[in-house]
Design a protein around this motif. Structure first.
Motif, PDB file in Angstrom:
ATOM      1  N   ASP A  32      -3.976  18.343   7.175  1.00  0.00           N
ATOM      2  CA  ASP A  32      -3.508  18.109   5.732  1.00  0.00           C
ATOM      3  C   ASP A  32      -3.318  16.643   5.880  1.00  0.00           C
ATOM      4  O   ASP A  32      -3.437  15.975   4.732  1.00  0.00           O
ATOM      5  N   GLN A  36      -4.807  14.023   3.211  1.00  0.00           N
ATOM      6  CA  GLN A  36      -3.935  13.124   2.308  1.00  0.00           C
ATOM      7  C   GLN A  36      -4.207  11.663   2.390  1.00  0.00           C
ATOM      8  O   GLN A  36      -4.157  10.924   1.686  1.00  0.00           O
ATOM      9  N   TRP A  37      -4.060  11.241   3.870  1.00  0.00           N
ATOM     10  CA  TRP A  37      -4.402   9.803   4.084  1.00  0.00           C
ATOM     11  C   TRP A  37      -5.760   9.370   3.474  1.00  0.00           C
ATOM     12  O   TRP A  37      -5.847   8.164   3.005  1.00  0.00           O
ATOM     13  N   GLY A  39      -7.124  10.470   0.873  1.00  0.00           N
ATOM     14  CA  GLY A  39      -7.096  10.520  -0.443  1.00  0.00           C
ATOM     15  C   GLY A  39      -6.489   9.274  -0.930  1.00  0.00           C
ATOM     16  O   GLY A  39      -6.830   8.557  -1.774  1.00  0.00           O
ATOM     17  N   ARG A  40      -5.697   8.742  -0.189  1.00  0.00           N
ATOM     18  CA  ARG A  40      -4.593   7.648  -0.588  1.00  0.00           C
ATOM     19  C   ARG A  40      -5.594   6.289  -0.257  1.00  0.00           C
ATOM     20  O   ARG A  40      -5.413   5.238  -0.955  1.00  0.00           O
TER      21      ARG A  40
END
Length: 335
Positions: A32, A36-37, A39-40
């Motif tokens: 996860d 998330q990384w 996505g950023r």
């Protein structure tokens, strides 16, 4: 912050998550974190889960010219992908134009059956590199296969004061081990590229003053492309008195020929093609006919140990060489 510094920083974040197979919830948390990384960074990433094992796909589509196979705590591939994508975006292109894809899996310690094996059913590649061995100067194109077997010897129980009334199952197991070793004699000049056997575990007996009725032994066999694992197991069963059970079989990794191998040697002056005795997720490429190699930073043989470490200069060297490889693939117009 240069690429190497960022790789080190991101690696520190990843290894703070204790993503060990004994803690599956932490492996999921690490996956996860990777999503998330991404996505950023404006990167499209997809997490898939099979039998509670997560994998993260970072792809241009369903197929990549070059696929990097890594585990959840390997940051080099993420930083490389992000930097290559940024370069494309500056020229008005998108992730769909990438030559590079990533397969990031969470089961490095348990064989890859729920990670790489499953994920490769849904994606393709012209060539794959498993960042899980070798070194900047050692490009691995062959690895041994593995067969784990268990022998069960059945004797006759008796009291330790009168052992002649029984038949010691441990003795029987050791006699069978001697017979098995006859199948593994020989050497090919020092690099041990031949099949080997290790008697790794034994379980027998309940009391020191009792002749054991049953003894079990577990054996780890490594074999080369010159061996047939099924015939090898049959040969063992034919010559021992114990009952033989094949617990698992991992195939040999032997990459099909590919012009990409010549390119790797060209961008890595002084590097050589070699072979290793271990096993990695690269073996799962064979089912799909995908040529590939194992190529990684220098770990000094410490993988999976308490003193596991990696050479930071070798990370930088590998990153630069992979970046050069992407440059070569991007500039050849898809040929």
């Amino acid at each position: 912050m240069n690429a190497c510094d960022e790789i080190v920083s991101l690696t520190q974040d990843l290894i703070r998550i204790p993503s060990m197979h004994s803690r599956p919830e932490e492996i999921m948390r690490c996956a996860d974190f990777v999503v998330q990384w991404c996505g950023r960074q404006g990167i499209t990433a997809r997490k898939i889960v099979h039998d509670r094992t997560p994998s993260v796909l970072v792809m241009p589509g369903d197929h990549a010219r070059l696929l990097l196979m890594t585990h959840v705590d390997v940051a080099l591939s993420l930083v490389l992908f992000r930097d290559r994508l940024r370069a494309l975006e500056r020229n008005g292109r998108t992730q769909g134009d990438m030559v590079l894809g990533l397969l990031i899996t969470g089961d490095e310690e348990t064989g890859g059956e729920n990670g790489a094996a499953r994920a490769l059913e849904g994606i393709g590649a012209d060539f794959a590199i498993a960042l899980d061995g070798g070194g900047p100067e050692r490009i691995v194109t062959r690895e041994k296969g593995v067969v784990d077997i268990m022998l069960t010897a059945t004797g006759k129980a008796a009291h330790g004061a009168r052992p002649w009334l029984g038949r010691n199952a441990i003795d029987m197991l050791l006699e069978d081990y001697a017979r098995i070793r006859e199948l593994f004699e020989g050497d090919d000049g020092g690099d041990h590229w031949h099949r080997t056997v290790n008697f790794g575990k034994i379980r027998a007996g309940e009391s020191i003053n009792q002749v054991p009725h049953t003894a079990r032994g577990w054996f780890n066999i490594r074999f080369t492309e010159d061996d047939d694992p099924q015939r090898l197991a049959e040969a063992i069963a034919d010559r021992v008195r114990s009952r033989v059970e094949v617990l698992s079989t991992i195939p040999v990794f032997a990459s099909p020929p590919s012009p990409m191998t010549d390119i790797l040697l060209d961008i890595a002056p002084g590097a050589v093609l070699t072979r290793e005795h271990g096993a990695s997720d690269a073996r799962h490429l064979m089912v799909h006919g995908i040529p590939g190699a194992i190529w990684g930073a220098e770990g000094f043989g410490t993988q999976h140990g308490l003193e596991e470490c990696v050479s930071i200069p070798s990370i930088e060297k590998l990153h630069d060489r992979l970046s050069t490889l992407c440059d070569r693939l991007e500039s050849d117009g898809g040929r």
